[in-house]
Design an enzyme around this catalytic site. Sequence first.
Site, PDB file in Angstrom:
ATOM      1  N   LEU A  51     -19.067 -20.230  21.832  1.00 42.42           N
ATOM      2  CA  LEU A  51     -17.927 -19.658  22.558  1.00 42.42           C
ATOM      3  C   LEU A  51     -17.405 -18.362  21.955  1.00 42.42           C
ATOM      4  O   LEU A  51     -16.342 -17.883  22.339  1.00 42.42           O
ATOM      5  CB  LEU A  51     -16.783 -20.684  22.600  1.00 42.42           C
ATOM      6  CG  LEU A  51     -17.110 -22.009  23.281  1.00 42.42           C
ATOM      7  CD1 LEU A  51     -15.971 -23.001  23.080  1.00 42.42           C
ATOM      8  CD2 LEU A  51     -17.367 -21.798  24.761  1.00 42.42           C
TER       9      LEU A  51
ATOM     10  N   VAL B 282     -24.442 -17.787  18.897  1.00 41.99           N
ATOM     11  CA  VAL B 282     -25.418 -18.845  18.643  1.00 41.99           C
ATOM     12  C   VAL B 282     -25.480 -19.260  17.172  1.00 41.99           C
ATOM     13  O   VAL B 282     -26.356 -20.040  16.797  1.00 41.99           O
ATOM     14  CB  VAL B 282     -26.827 -18.413  19.108  1.00 41.99           C
ATOM     15  CG1 VAL B 282     -26.858 -18.199  20.605  1.00 41.99           C
ATOM     16  CG2 VAL B 282     -27.278 -17.143  18.380  1.00 41.99           C
TER      17      VAL B 282
ATOM     18  N   CYS C  47       0.818  -1.217   0.000  1.00 43.34           N
ATOM     19  CA  CYS C  47       0.000   0.000   0.000  1.00 43.34           C
ATOM     20  C   CYS C  47       0.849   1.262   0.000  1.00 43.34           C
ATOM     21  O   CYS C  47       0.355   2.348  -0.313  1.00 43.34           O
ATOM     22  CB  CYS C  47      -0.947   0.012   1.189  1.00 43.34           C
ATOM     23  SG  CYS C  47      -0.121   0.176   2.795  1.00 43.34           S
TER      24      CYS C  47
ATOM     25  N   MET D 289      13.134   7.262  -0.683  1.00 40.51           N
ATOM     26  CA  MET D 289      13.701   5.934  -0.882  1.00 40.51           C
ATOM     27  C   MET D 289      12.632   4.865  -0.670  1.00 40.51           C
ATOM     28  O   MET D 289      12.426   4.007  -1.498  1.00 40.51           O
ATOM     29  CB  MET D 289      14.866   5.711   0.085  1.00 40.51           C
ATOM     30  CG  MET D 289      16.037   6.656  -0.109  1.00 40.51           C
ATOM     31  SD  MET D 289      16.938   6.376  -1.662  1.00 40.51           S
ATOM     32  CE  MET D 289      17.681   4.785  -1.359  1.00 40.51           C
TER      33      MET D 289
ATOM     34  N   ASP E 259      12.432   8.001  16.630  1.00 37.62           N
ATOM     35  CA  ASP E 259      13.152   7.270  17.676  1.00 37.62           C
ATOM     36  C   ASP E 259      14.664   7.394  17.550  1.00 37.62           C
ATOM     37  O   ASP E 259      15.383   7.294  18.549  1.00 37.62           O
ATOM     38  CB  ASP E 259      12.770   5.788  17.623  1.00 37.62           C
ATOM     39  CG  ASP E 259      11.433   5.504  18.285  1.00 37.62           C
ATOM     40  OD1 ASP E 259      11.024   6.302  19.136  1.00 37.62           O
ATOM     41  OD2 ASP E 259      10.805   4.491  17.949  1.00 37.62           O
TER      42      ASP E 259
ATOM     43  N   ILE F 195      13.314  13.900  -1.806  1.00 34.87           N
ATOM     44  CA  ILE F 195      14.015  12.677  -2.195  1.00 34.87           C
ATOM     45  C   ILE F 195      13.420  11.540  -1.371  1.00 34.87           C
ATOM     46  O   ILE F 195      13.394  11.600  -0.136  1.00 34.87           O
ATOM     47  CB  ILE F 195      15.523  12.791  -1.939  1.00 34.87           C
ATOM     48  CG1 ILE F 195      16.126  13.908  -2.809  1.00 34.87           C
ATOM     49  CG2 ILE F 195      16.226  11.466  -2.215  1.00 34.87           C
ATOM     50  CD1 ILE F 195      17.594  14.159  -2.556  1.00 34.87           C
TER      51      ILE F 195
ATOM     52  N   CYS G 207      -3.545  -9.164  13.521  1.00 37.22           N
ATOM     53  CA  CYS G 207      -4.633 -10.129  13.371  1.00 37.22           C
ATOM     54  C   CYS G 207      -5.648  -9.826  14.460  1.00 37.22           C
ATOM     55  O   CYS G 207      -5.277  -9.663  15.621  1.00 37.22           O
ATOM     56  CB  CYS G 207      -4.115 -11.563  13.510  1.00 37.22           C
ATOM     57  SG  CYS G 207      -5.436 -12.797  13.560  1.00 37.22           S
TER      58      CYS G 207
ATOM     59  N   THR H 295       7.875   5.858   2.975  1.00 34.56           N
ATOM     60  CA  THR H 295       7.161   5.623   4.233  1.00 34.56           C
ATOM     61  C   THR H 295       6.874   6.912   4.990  1.00 34.56           C
ATOM     62  O   THR H 295       6.062   6.920   5.918  1.00 34.56           O
ATOM     63  CB  THR H 295       7.967   4.686   5.149  1.00 34.56           C
ATOM     64  OG1 THR H 295       9.251   5.280   5.388  1.00 34.56           O
ATOM     65  CG2 THR H 295       8.143   3.330   4.497  1.00 34.56           C
TER      66      THR H 295
ATOM     67  N   GLU I 298     -18.171 -15.201  22.190  1.00 32.53           N
ATOM     68  CA  GLU I 298     -18.100 -13.941  22.937  1.00 32.53           C
ATOM     69  C   GLU I 298     -17.550 -14.056  24.348  1.00 32.53           C
ATOM     70  O   GLU I 298     -16.930 -13.117  24.853  1.00 32.53           O
ATOM     71  CB  GLU I 298     -19.503 -13.339  23.038  1.00 32.53           C
ATOM     72  CG  GLU I 298     -20.161 -13.004  21.731  1.00 32.53           C
ATOM     73  CD  GLU I 298     -21.596 -12.588  21.932  1.00 32.53           C
ATOM     74  OE1 GLU I 298     -21.891 -11.401  21.772  1.00 32.53           O
ATOM     75  OE2 GLU I 298     -22.415 -13.464  22.276  1.00 32.53           O
TER      76      GLU I 298
END
Length: 1333
Positions: free
Chosen positions: A1263, A1085, A73, A265, A366, A263, A148, A268, A1265
Amino acid sequence: MDPPQLLFYVNGQKVVENNVDPEMMLLPYLRKNLRLTGTKYGCGGGGCGACTVMISRYNPSTKSIRHHPVNACLTPICSLYGTAVTTVEGIGNTRTRLHPVQERIAKCHSTQCGFCTPGMVMSMYALLRNHPEPSLDQLTDALGGNLCRCTGYRPIIDACKTFCRASGCCESKENGVCCLDQGINGSAEFQEGDETSPELFSEKEFQPLDPTQELIFPPELMRIAEKQPPKTRVFYSNRMTWISPVTLEELVEAKFKYPGAPIVMGYTSVGPEVKFKGVFHPIIISPDRIEELSIINQTGDGLTLGAGLSLDQVKDILTDVVQKLPEETTQTYRALLKHLRTLAGSQIRNMASLGGHIVSRHLDSDLNPLLAVGNCTLNLLSKDGKRQIPLSEQFLRKCPDSDLKPQEVLVSVNIPCSRKWEFVSAFRQAQRQQNALAIVNSGMRVLFREGGGVIKELSILYGGVGPTTIGAKNSCQKLIGRPWNEEMLDTACRLVLDEVTLAGSAPGGKVEFKRTLIISFLFKFYLEVLQGLKREDPGHYPSLTNNYESALEDLHSKHHWRTLTHQNVDSMQLPQDPIGRPIMHLSGIKHATGEAIYCDDMPAVDRELFLTFVTSSRAHAKIVSIDLSEALSLPGVVDIITADHLQDATTFGTETLLATDKVHCVGQLVCAVIADSETRAKQAAKHVKVVYRDLEPLILTIEEAIQHKSFFESERKLECGNVDEAFKIADQILEGEIHIGGQEHFYMETQSMLVVPKGEDGEIDIYVSTQFPKHIQDIVAATLKLSVNKVMCHVRRVGGAFGGKVGKTSIMAAITAFAASKHGRAVRCTLERGEDMLITGGRHPYLGKYKVGFMRDGRIVALDVEHYCNGGSSLDESLWVIEMGLLKMDNAYKFPNLRCRGWACRTNLPSHTALRGFGFPQAGLVTEACVTEVAIRCGLSPEQVRTINMYKQIDNTHYKQEFSAKTLFECWRECMAKCSYSERKTAVGKFNAENSWKKRGMAVIPLKFPVGVGSVAMGQAAALVHIYLDGSALVSHGGIEMGQGVHTKMIQVVSRELKMPMSSVHLRGTSTETVPNTNASGGSVVADLNGLAVKDACQTLLKRLEPIISKNPQGTWKDWAQTAFDQSVSLSAVGYFRGYESNINWEKGEGHPFEYFVYGAACSEVEIDCLTGDHKNIRTDIVMDVGHSINPALDIGQVEGAFIQGMGLYTIEELSYSPQGILYSRGPNQYKIPAICDIPTEMHISFLPPSEHSNTLYSSKGLGESGVFLGCSVFFAIHDAVRAARQERGISGPWKLTSPLTPEKIRMACEDKFTKMIPRDEPGSYVPWNIPV
């Protein structure tokens, strides 16, 4: 001049593009142009990993090929010249052969909804291409950039661990005990009972990994790289020009010619600015394979690294260097490595460059604080020649005298070696330990005079506390010449707080937390340096005490592992009967190969149009005017639909399709733009001009709703016993409250739909990602003024839902269908992640106020509770959420005298809706908070008070439904035993006594989760089963497959009932054409109800065919089907289940709303860092009563995934709103769901032996919930740890509980001398950046 060709390979196939759009990203190119839809759109900003692919590049200088994962993306296709792209389709498929990664991901039960799976597969595949036998650290690092929402990650780790050395063994590096056998403190694990369970998968079945069978790098690309003379490539469109210089001279020339062009690369930094902030660059310069930008030069003075090296390459280089050089020379390198290990995910680190990271100068960078304190210098080049400048605070502030000139290029970075008596440290705190932007980070360096412990040089810089990296230069100057002692520390803290200031309304909020971190980091640095001085001169400097030493250790996870105890299949059960066996999710292989088709994967329809929404930017306002003229004049725009077009079909209940004259929340749908491409529709939407006039009152919070009496309906109330009289006999009475924040569904597949007019009789087909196709069918029919039988809704599978694909999905589908009907053309609508989070509400924010009367021994004799949920601007499911909250609020406890009341609040936020657990995770937390406070007042442990007040035998709930609590108490006892509660609680106390700055806590939480839908009508289900003449069967039912494995379980049901192999049974999806009048899929259910309908259909067929089968008992289904056909016996049957007997009378406050209860218990142990608020889940034990599991592999996945989702709800998932009601957290960069780094280091899941329930499907239990609530065991374990810290500091009494317990709340609750030092802003003296809702 003809534009140059773009040449690259995809999955071994050559791709040549002559007219390249520089704005085109790889993801849409793969999906739309090449029809490779296995690569998924999850967020569009590189934050979720769903779009991961592998890029391979050949380096002619080193004759080597580099394979690395990237986010498609954020990858412009113009950057791919000469590369080989590998997608999930390229490594294996069901038609030829599976790759071992795909096979193991599927067979290890590592997929649920499957939408994230291709990204997971490709991250692991890229790792294996570089490291065929990776370590566990490499594995978890490789998956750190993938999210996930379903599985809880553990089965994904299990699958990937099979590739690791000795299947993931740490080679006894930890305490000399194998990581796979570690229990408490390295002892042999989990000895209690030693129950055995069949393996969920067998490694013996897996095909081996053979690196020689992988796709080779295309020889043509090697020849081109070796022989073709380098030449600048220029790609251009009407809007943008992309220049790719291939020599340093050409790069300098391009920068001279276009000084304003960035510029790039890895794209990001620029990419997210373009996508999310609307920044546009008409010219982009992207260097390609320029050797000078990738240099690595090591000398005695330090290291020179090319600006074009990726951050992952820098990480590898520094890892190698620190192993070879003396520690005293590598202080800066080690500090950089510490941050590189947690910075972003592997994909971003492989894309982002060192130079780009430095020059971007983001406020939360960072690396920049460390590079600045490390006295690094930048080597620049322009047509005027070479120049070197320091990477200083002035450079980071972009001071003109210290900055790059517009024509200059950053070629390389000099990072000096550290010197003797010099110490460099790195600190950061984020909402999540990995792949999360820092809230505050810091780089600190000190140089002492030779041997004296007197400061010679001091440099301190912070990120996240200003518009760019901020230094404490004046403070450092004043401290030079001071000895390194506590007096210096105290002075330093006060000086730094005076110099590094934040306004109360500072962007990003968390102001007091940030102020505290500024000096907490300084304290950590002080201790780290003391420790370093001790190493340098042991005789002169004393060792740190254990209490102080605990401040230095980071909360890093050990290797993750788990044990599972599930149910054995009865030895008398037939081998071919699949019920009770751990059958793989039947779409698992297709998930792993990318062949599973989701809504937006469907091929384009001829003359297809695209729809995007214009949403309100105001929370409560009158629409003065809407100007569509400019948007309609843009190329490709076909129409813009407003409420006027819909005439009288604008409102359904309290829900409005498109705003008419008022808007009631930010994100409300105002109009819909239809164009011939998705890009054009989105561009046109930005040109729709809406004028608003704000209205009063603006109600955002529950407290404001209470103040204005803004409720949807009158209160709901349940009462038992005599509450007022019981308060009179209570020994003590306390009152308290707890606020629970909302939660985003964050299903990986955003809202998607494709509406296709059939061109005859007004018929229309809707392909949509939804949980409730009937509801969509009804609303679309009403909007188009058609009878329902002309509107068909089809759902093959859903990429996660959790309750979020019902109400708003129907609204958007109705508008999309209107557009399709009006223009007689197919219309597709797929929301971007930010749009999805803005438009669709999530879990309800909740406020619980309680008054409780109790005896000195912990018995609760009276409880009066008020429940409030923030419903948002329309009713949606809010009333049902409050009702379910009241019905389920007792959890596991018998309160003899109870009054509970609830209100759904109307506010100016997007309408909140159902989310896994449906009110119980909030209401249950209110109850547990109350029980915990009672325990503290009584001087007892919360577990003692829970045991005292728990249901234990046959009893009645507060709404007078009888049930047996025997299994509940069995779960509780079993959990207490399996988790070794007493021994570990003692060990926690010992740890806390020995450590001041780290604390541990434990909590055990019981669970009684009622399952049912409240009425018979809402529980009915139907199914249709066909048997064909070849002996195969096709089953259809009303349930939606959204990751829970319901289709797999339905095929198991057919297989058992018809005694037919599962391979002979097929299920195509869910459609209102085959099974009409379905209920919503949810409430735990779906398998229960639809399974009983499928079973009924099968039994109907068997009864009908019994005479034929009895005459030929040795025959096959092919024989029986042919005979039935010859005898004109129908081979189709409809199955029906009318629903469980459910009812509740709110006027009387009694009824039987639930069919059964799921019982369980969970124990969690955590460790917190009192200085930063960080926490780590050390171990979780879960015991569940599941009845008789139909499929243990799927059921374990549901329990584990729900637990991790609940853990996120109660700890790190935090929605942020402005005081004007604007949602700030609109994607994974701002909203953090749990990642691999957050899961428990140890996890043990046990199912009780099978129990019989005559009314349910094979005595099974739903199971989906219940496990969410068990995540609050982590919440209360953190509470226990914080309480230990407060007690040690002499702080008595309760502290106000709020959820989620984020690092901010944990740190600020651990009050100490540093929290007392910070300045506090007077309430009302500033406008906060964000507010809690």
